[in-house]
Scaffold this active site. Structure first.
Site, PDB file in Angstrom:
ATOM      1  N   ASP A 116       0.809  -1.218   0.000  1.00 38.73           N
ATOM      2  CA  ASP A 116       0.000   0.000   0.000  1.00 38.73           C
ATOM      3  C   ASP A 116       0.844   1.271   0.000  1.00 38.73           C
ATOM      4  OD1 ASP A 116      -2.290  -1.684   0.209  1.00 38.73           O
ATOM      5  OD2 ASP A 116      -2.014  -1.768   2.379  1.00 38.73           O
ATOM      6  N   GLU A 168     -13.225  -0.718  -6.694  1.00 41.79           N
ATOM      7  CA  GLU A 168     -13.128  -1.674  -5.591  1.00 41.79           C
ATOM      8  C   GLU A 168     -12.694  -0.980  -4.304  1.00 41.79           C
ATOM      9  OE1 GLU A 168     -13.555  -5.384  -3.813  1.00 41.79           O
ATOM     10  OE2 GLU A 168     -13.969  -4.894  -5.908  1.00 41.79           O
TER      11      GLU A 168
END
Length: 460
Positions: free
Chosen positions: A46, A220
């Site tokens: 991330d 998403e």
């Protein structure tokens, strides 16, 4: 392939941060020549890059070694002035930073304002059992961060905050899975006026998904929102699973959004992906994660980066994962103190907090090495110095050029210092280090752990 027992290491490194030992990548020549992923001694995920004062600061999550779920307890910070040599700044924020959080140190983003750095992250609120967005604040991009408000900023069970400040000075926070939420932050960056609202997820705005009537669009999770040349971009993870990276654009911060297509197709060995985009030293960079390290996968991910160029009309080209990574954006100055944990590629080494502050490289065994790219020796270096410590017999730092078995331009002996954090300095003569070259610090000695290195510096 080398693996080390962390339980065996613990008695020898009291108080050290024990991290996942991965591999002696020198045994994999095709991999050892690569520079993606940009961190090799632990799993990272991330990526959230931030450019500040001539450096890129990269904020990441940390997947635990051997994880079979998104088991994440802390966040990490790295930085680079050249996009190839990355300094490990350790973990300046963890679940323990937020007294109200119980688990899941997942994907966040940091931003600079008012002389402070604000890091927005999703964690589980212990009191409600739901995902909430917390805010860490620090006076430095590398922390330490503290809980800015002592409670969640917002909470609706959804994740993955992204933040940016518009040209007008208005700050915007977005987050969400399965929805996409937005709120305008106040100038203090830790409060907001009004209520969070949902950004409509239309197929025109975010593409059409097939096969899932509950999620008609490709959106998403993991938005990365920014503005370029008057146009707003929303880069997001699309269509789990496996995810790809897509994007939409809009004339305003809340839309109307127009779906623009795929940036990074589904690839790599992680079923998730998460993007961050910045401009640095005149070029554009796309950060993402995959499962490229040994043992890597959907729950043991690694951050990587690619350089790219926008199309003339502002659209983003297709970007594929590579093992080569981004090209060097600058040179590294060997004549100033360089932290040992500044690494382009490391084989066998790990990092830990140092008693002298910052981090040091440790768990060094015979044959391990550190690569640094684009070291500018100029007319030539004459000496090499390093700050070292050893709770064993020590060993040797081999200063090599061009490769881990390349030309030896110096050797520095390291003796035992009576402890892994009992630091001393060693020096040795250097001959033949001229021009701009890749530097390899290769470590040699007997069996077991040899020594730690805190920093190094060449003399002209």
């Amino acid at each position: 392939m080398k693996s080390t027992s962390l339980s065996a290491a613990a008695p020898r490194r009291a108080g050290a941060l024990l991290v996942a030992v991965l591999c002696a990548l020198a045994l994999l020549p095709a991999v050892a020549r690569a520079d993606n992923p940009i961190v090799q001694h632990m799993y990272t995920a991330d990526p959230a890059p931030l450019v500040h004062n001539g450096r890129v600061y990269l904020y990441t999550g940390h997947d635990e070694d051997g994880s079979t779920w998104f088991t994440m307890k802390e966040w990490r910070v790295w930085s680079s002035a050249d996009m190839v040599n990355w300094t490990d700044h350790g973990s300046p924020m963890s679940l323990a930073t937020f007294s109200w959080a119980s688990k899941d140190a997942w994907a966040g983003q940091a931003i600079h304002r008012n002389g402070k750095f604000y890091w927005y992250v999703p964690v589980v609120n212990r009191a409600t059992g739901r995902m909430a967005i917390g805010v860490g604040v620090a006076d430095s991009p590398t922390g330490p961060f503290r809980d800015a408000i002592g409670r969640p900023l917002v909470e609706n069970g959804e994740i993955d905050p992204t933040v940016f400040i518009d040209d007008s000075g208005q700050a915007h926070l977005y987050w969400g899975n399965p929805n996409l939420w937005h709120v305008r932050l106040n100038a203090d960056m830790i409060s907001f006026s009004g209520s969070p609202t949902q950004i409509p997820l239309t197929t025109a705005g975010f593409g059409a998904r097939t096969g899932d009537p509950n999620r008609p669009t490709l959106y998403e999770e993991g938005s990365w929102v920014y503005k370029r040349n008057g146009l707003y971009y929303n880069v997001f993870a699309a269509k789990c699973c496996s995810e790809f990276i897509a994007y939409s654009t809009a004339p305003g911060p809340t839309g109307p959004w127009t779906y623009r297509g795929t940036i990074m197709p589904t690839q790599g060995s992680s079923f998730t992906n998460h993007a961050g985009i910045v401009d640095f030293k005149g070029s554009s960079y796309f950060f993402y994660h995959n499962g490229a390290l040994p043992g890597g996968g959907g729950f043991t991910r690694s951050v990587a980066v690619e350089k790219f160029t926008y199309n003339a009309d502002g659209t983003i080209p297709t970007i594929n994962m590579t093992t080569s990574g981004a090209p060097r954006a600058d040179t590294l100055n060997p004549y100033v103190r360089q932290e040992a944990e500044t690494i382009a590629w490391g084989s066998g080494v790990e990092t830990e907090p140092s008693a002298e502050g910052g981090m040091n490289v440790g768990w060094i065994e015979n044959g391990d090495y550190i690569k640094l790219k684009g070291v500018a020796f100029g007319t030539g270096a004459r000496t090499f110095s390093a700050r070292v410590a050893s709770g064993a017999a020590g060993g040797t730092i081999e200063v090599r050029l061009g490769g881990p078995t390349g030309t030896v331009v110096g050797r520095c002996g390291v003796s035992g210092t009576g402890g892994w954090q009992n630091w001393t300095s060693v020096s040795c003569p250097i001959s033949g280090a001229t021009g701009t070259q890749d530097l390899y610090l290769r470590f040699s000695g007997g069996s077991g752990y040899l020594f730690n290195v805190n920093w190094w510096q060449f003399g002209a």
